[in-house]
Design an enzyme around this catalytic site. Sequence first.
Site, PDB file in Angstrom:
ATOM      1  N   CYS A   1     -44.002  -8.187 -31.098  1.00 19.38           N
ATOM      2  CA  CYS A   1     -43.009  -7.295 -31.696  1.00 19.38           C
ATOM      3  C   CYS A   1     -43.139  -5.952 -30.981  1.00 19.38           C
ATOM      4  O   CYS A   1     -43.494  -5.911 -29.804  1.00 19.38           O
ATOM      5  CB  CYS A   1     -43.206  -7.179 -33.205  1.00 19.38           C
ATOM      6  SG  CYS A   1     -44.804  -6.512 -33.706  1.00 19.38           S
ATOM      7  N   LYS A   2     -42.879  -4.872 -31.684  1.00 20.28           N
ATOM      8  CA  LYS A   2     -42.968  -3.559 -31.049  1.00 20.28           C
ATOM      9  C   LYS A   2     -44.420  -3.145 -30.818  1.00 20.28           C
ATOM     10  O   LYS A   2     -44.792  -2.750 -29.723  1.00 20.28           O
ATOM     11  CB  LYS A   2     -42.238  -2.516 -31.898  1.00 20.28           C
ATOM     12  CG  LYS A   2     -42.245  -1.126 -31.280  1.00 20.28           C
ATOM     13  CD  LYS A   2     -41.438  -0.158 -32.124  1.00 20.28           C
ATOM     14  CE  LYS A   2     -41.467   1.238 -31.502  1.00 20.28           C
ATOM     15  NZ  LYS A   2     -40.702   2.195 -32.315  1.00 20.28           N
TER      16      LYS A   2
END
Length: 98
Positions: A65-66
């Site tokens: 993800c981020k």
Amino acid sequence: MADITSDELKQRQQAGETPTIIDVREPWEFEESRIPGAQNLPLGTLPEKLDDLADLKDQEIVVHCKSGSRSSAAKAYLTQQGFTNVRNLLGGIQGYQA
């Protein structure tokens, strides 16, 4: 399964390896930046996509993800569903792009 560092993933990609990479961010985040070869399956859609992933139950899957929080949840969920080789990309795409 142990998590994976950005450096390890990059080295493997440079060596021609193509692990399955699943980006669990939202589609708009995926459009802004992505890891080459990654497919976008937002975290909230994983339960309905399990059938699509069934062939990967015993293969290596790298989730990201981020920054690593959502992908950590994705790893836990997939592991609970019987996936045996799920690895979280430490630092997420931020670490990968650093």
